[in-house]
Design an enzyme around this catalytic site. Sequence first.
Site, PDB file in Angstrom:
ATOM      1  N   LYS A  22      61.574  75.745  15.401  1.00  0.00           N
ATOM      2  CA  LYS A  22      62.861  75.838  16.100  1.00  0.00           C
ATOM      3  C   LYS A  22      64.038  75.459  15.192  1.00  0.00           C
ATOM      4  O   LYS A  22      65.036  76.185  15.113  1.00  0.00           O
ATOM      5  CB  LYS A  22      62.850  74.903  17.320  1.00  0.00           C
ATOM      6  N   ASN A  23      63.918  74.315  14.523  1.00  0.00           N
ATOM      7  CA  ASN A  23      65.086  73.801  13.796  1.00  0.00           C
ATOM      8  C   ASN A  23      65.369  74.551  12.492  1.00  0.00           C
ATOM      9  O   ASN A  23      66.402  74.341  11.860  1.00  0.00           O
ATOM     10  CB  ASN A  23      64.942  72.292  13.558  1.00  0.00           C
ATOM     11  N   CYS A 117      70.192  67.551  22.888  1.00  0.00           N
ATOM     12  CA  CYS A 117      69.528  66.377  23.468  1.00  0.00           C
ATOM     13  C   CYS A 117      70.417  65.144  23.430  1.00  0.00           C
ATOM     14  O   CYS A 117      71.116  64.897  22.444  1.00  0.00           O
ATOM     15  CB  CYS A 117      68.241  66.096  22.710  1.00  0.00           C
ATOM     16  N   ARG A 122      76.140  61.522  18.341  1.00  0.00           N
ATOM     17  CA  ARG A 122      75.850  62.611  17.388  1.00  0.00           C
ATOM     18  C   ARG A 122      77.167  63.181  16.854  1.00  0.00           C
ATOM     19  O   ARG A 122      77.561  64.308  17.185  1.00  0.00           O
ATOM     20  CB  ARG A 122      75.002  63.696  18.059  1.00  0.00           C
ATOM     21  N   ASP A 305      61.785  63.241  15.364  1.00  0.00           N
ATOM     22  CA  ASP A 305      61.408  64.141  16.464  1.00  0.00           C
ATOM     23  C   ASP A 305      59.977  63.909  16.946  1.00  0.00           C
ATOM     24  O   ASP A 305      59.575  64.468  17.967  1.00  0.00           O
ATOM     25  CB  ASP A 305      61.570  65.614  16.031  1.00  0.00           C
ATOM     26  N   ARG A 397      63.047  74.368  25.939  1.00  0.00           N
ATOM     27  CA  ARG A 397      64.012  74.629  24.866  1.00  0.00           C
ATOM     28  C   ARG A 397      63.327  74.634  23.500  1.00  0.00           C
ATOM     29  O   ARG A 397      63.859  75.190  22.538  1.00  0.00           O
ATOM     30  CB  ARG A 397      65.123  73.560  24.861  1.00  0.00           C
TER      31      ARG A 397
END
Length: 418
Positions: A22-23, A117, A122, A305, A397
Amino acid sequence: MEKLVIEGGARLKGKVDVSGFKNAALPIIATTILAGDKCTVENLPLIRDVFYYRDILEQLGAKATLDDKGTMRVDTTGIDNCIVENELAQKFRASYYTLGAGLGRFGKAEVMYPGGCNIGSRPIDQHIKGFEALGATVEIDHGIIKCEADRLIGNKIYLDVVSVGATINIMLAAVLAEGKTTIENAAKEPHIVDVANILNAMGANIRGAGTDVIKINGVNGLHGCTYSVIPDQIEAGTYMMAAAITGGDIIINNVIPTHLESVTAKLREMNVEVEEYGDSIRVTADDRLKGVNVKTLTYPGFPTDLQQPMSVLLSSAEGTSIVTESIFDGRFKYVDELKRMGANIKVDGRTAVIKGIERLSGARVSALDLRSGAAMVVAGLSADGITEIDNVYHIDRGYANLENKLLNLGAKITRVKE
Ligand code: EPZ
C-alpha cells in the site's frame, strides 16, 4: 456498517500470497501524474486507498482502469491541473502526494489537509520546507494546502525529522526541477526505493534512494512505463504474527525477506521459527512464546506499522515485555480495546509495559485505525470464544482480501453487515 466476527483458537495452516505494498502503491500512482503519459502499474493491492487514488486521477481528468489482478492502466495526458476535490483528499493520507506531483508537472497544486489514521500528531512541515527550498510558495487557506512556483530549482534540503512522506513528496517535486536536489537525512524505507525506481523508469535521474542521502538531477520530461509494485512487508508481518499467536505453520508467498529482517529477528527471539526462502517465508510456532522488548524505529528498524499486532502477540507471551513507540505519539490508543480482551498492559506516554497472560478472551472491540484493526484481528484469531470487530472500513483501507486469505489458512472469520 460491517463487522468481522472471529471464533478464536484455530491454528493457521497453509499458504498465503501477499499483495502489493500500500505505502509504495499510493505514491507510485501519484508518479503517473508526473509522467503525463500512458503508464501501467502492476501488483497494486485491491484496497480502498487504491480505489480512492484511482478516483483522484479520474477527477483530475486522467483515464484509469484497475482490473481484478491489481493492474492499473492510466493515461494522465489529459490532466491539466492538480487541484484535488476536498472530499477525496480527506479520505486518506497519501492524497498529499498530489502536491509534489502537481508542483513538478504544473508548478501548482492544491489539496485539502489529508485524512488518514489518527495515530498522533502528523505535521507536514518537512514537506513544506522541501517545496519552499525548491522555490515554491506554500499557503494553507481554510485547511487547503496551496503550492505554487514559476520555476522549481534544485536545492540541498536537510530533513529535521526522518519522514517517509516528506522524502517522497520532495522527490516528486524535484525530478523535473532545474539542476540538482539533494535530500539529506532522507527516509530509507523500501517504498522510497520503489518510488525512485518507477521515476527512473520514467526517465528521471535519482541516485541514493535507500540511503539517507538522495541525489536528484532534474530532467526536462518524463514518459510512461510499466512497473510492478513491491510486496507489502506490513501485510506479510501481520500474517507472521497471526501464525505465531495461533501456534500455526504457514508459508507466506510473494515477500522480500530482507524487508522483514527486524520482524523476523524479534519473532525468532520469541521462539517463533522463521525460515526464509527466495521470495517466501515459513513461520511455525509450537510452544508458548517468550516476551521481548521492542522499539519502533525508521527502516531498517522495527516498523511502527507492526507495533500494534506485535503488542497483541506479546499480550499472550510469557513474561513482561516493553514496547516503545518512537515514531508516532498516539499509537497506543488500541490498548483500551485490547484490555477488553483481558490484556494486561500499562501505557505511559510512548511506552507500554505488557504482562503476558495465558490467553486473550473474545470480546466486542473496535478497529480504531488501519493497523489497530489488523491487531484486533490477530487478537481475535487466538482468543478464547468470539471476537466482534466493528469499523472494519479502517482495515479495508489497507488489507486486500483479508478474510478470504485467513479463511484459506483455516481461520473462522466472517464479515457481517449490520
Ligand atoms: C507513512 O506515513 C505511512 N503512510 C505510515 O503508514 C507509516 O506509519 C509512516 O510512514 C512511518 O513509516 C503512508 O505511507 C501513506 P512520516 P507518513 O512522515 O509519511 C513526523 C499505515 O498504517 N513528521 O514518516 O505520514 C511525524 O509526525 C500508515 O500504513 C514531521 O514531524 O510518516 C512522525 O512522527 C500509518 N513533519 C514521523 O515524522 C513532517 O513534515 C514519521 O512520519 C512529516 C513527518
